[in-house]
Write an enzyme that holds these catalytic residues in place. Sequence first.
Site, short mmCIF file in Angstrom:
data_model
loop_
_atom_site.label_atom_id
_atom_site.label_comp_id
_atom_site.label_asym_id
_atom_site.label_seq_id
_atom_site.Cartn_x
_atom_site.Cartn_y
_atom_site.Cartn_z
N CYS A 121 66.13 127.61 54.96
CA CYS A 121 66.00 127.97 53.55
C CYS A 121 65.77 129.48 53.47
CB CYS A 121 64.84 127.22 52.90
SG CYS A 121 65.02 127.19 51.10
N LYS A 196 64.57 116.28 47.36
CA LYS A 196 63.42 117.20 47.29
C LYS A 196 63.14 117.45 45.81
CE LYS A 196 61.82 121.73 48.83
NZ LYS A 196 62.19 122.95 49.57
N LYS A 249 60.94 114.22 49.73
CA LYS A 249 59.83 115.16 49.68
C LYS A 249 59.43 115.41 48.24
CE LYS A 249 58.56 119.87 51.03
NZ LYS A 249 58.97 121.15 51.59
ZN LIG Z 1 63.09 127.04 49.95
#
Ligand SMILES: [Zn+2]
Length: 326
Positions: A121, A196, A249
């Site tokens: 990320c 997520k 998540k």
């Molecule tokens: Zn991130």
Amino acid sequence: MSFPSVRMRRLRTTTALREIISEVELNPRDLVYPIFVDEKAKNPIPIKSMPSYYRLPLNQVVNEARQILEQGVKSIILFGVPSKKDDAGSEAFADNGVVQRAIRNLKKEFGDELVVISDVCLCEYTSHGHCGIAKNGKIQNDSTLEVLQKVAVSQANAGADIVAPSAMMDGQVQLIREGLDDAGFDQTAILAYSAKFASSFYHPFREAVESTPQFGNRKTYQLNYRNAREALREMELDINEGADILMVKPAIAYLDIIHAAKAKFNIPLAAYNVSGEYAMLKAAAQNGWIDEKIAICEILSGIKRAGADLIITYLAKDVKSWLSST
Ligand SMILES: [Zn+2]
């Protein structure tokens, strides 16, 4: 006829009876321990909202992993805090970046004994704290993909066993798979943060890696917490794009998503027991409001019972101490 003829309490009479009919059992190998490696740190840096948890200097990562292995945990996931951030997040794919160096050190020390997962990320690396490239205050999908691809390849090149894209950009798994294959890393697996959610439970993590967004929020790319079907659609897309493992998540408020994914897909499933979940548990325990060890077992057993094969958790480091209290 005597009543009741079915007595459910019979099998709850003794500890041993309860043991032999337990439907799930936590095992250290189910757990993945997150390690935050900080390029600037000279010593472990405590994270205020995550008691007993630290950002580590690069030279302490191997020692930390050794302690994890001694607990029977076989995998770690790495996050980097670079010494310099920029708009493009370029330290994320630097060959001598902090995560890349940590991976090399770990692989040199432990080889195949330790499964090294690396987060893919940009939010820890961008000056604005978003997970993608920003233009005019908006996060750009396709130009971010090119960067994520470079990040994943550089981590695979350093020796990561699994790369874990968490930016929630459309098409990220496919682009990363193609990038890895083209670079000769067809054996590097992808753990996709597919479901997520935009969650309040990430707050301590952002303190930990200094990634609080400097403008707006992450709701244009992370999932709306009201939506389960949309989460399953994300997961289906990631399977089609080449994901090897899926992830949900956070975990505790999303057990229904874990359960539904387990029923629907034949692919290993991970759940991330996130920083805010850890912080709540620790805060209540420090106040004497819950029994910490028993609560940990209950929470993680619940995540496993819902269907998670792997649980990423900050609690993994002490697994032997709390597992004995089940
Ligand atoms: Zn991130």
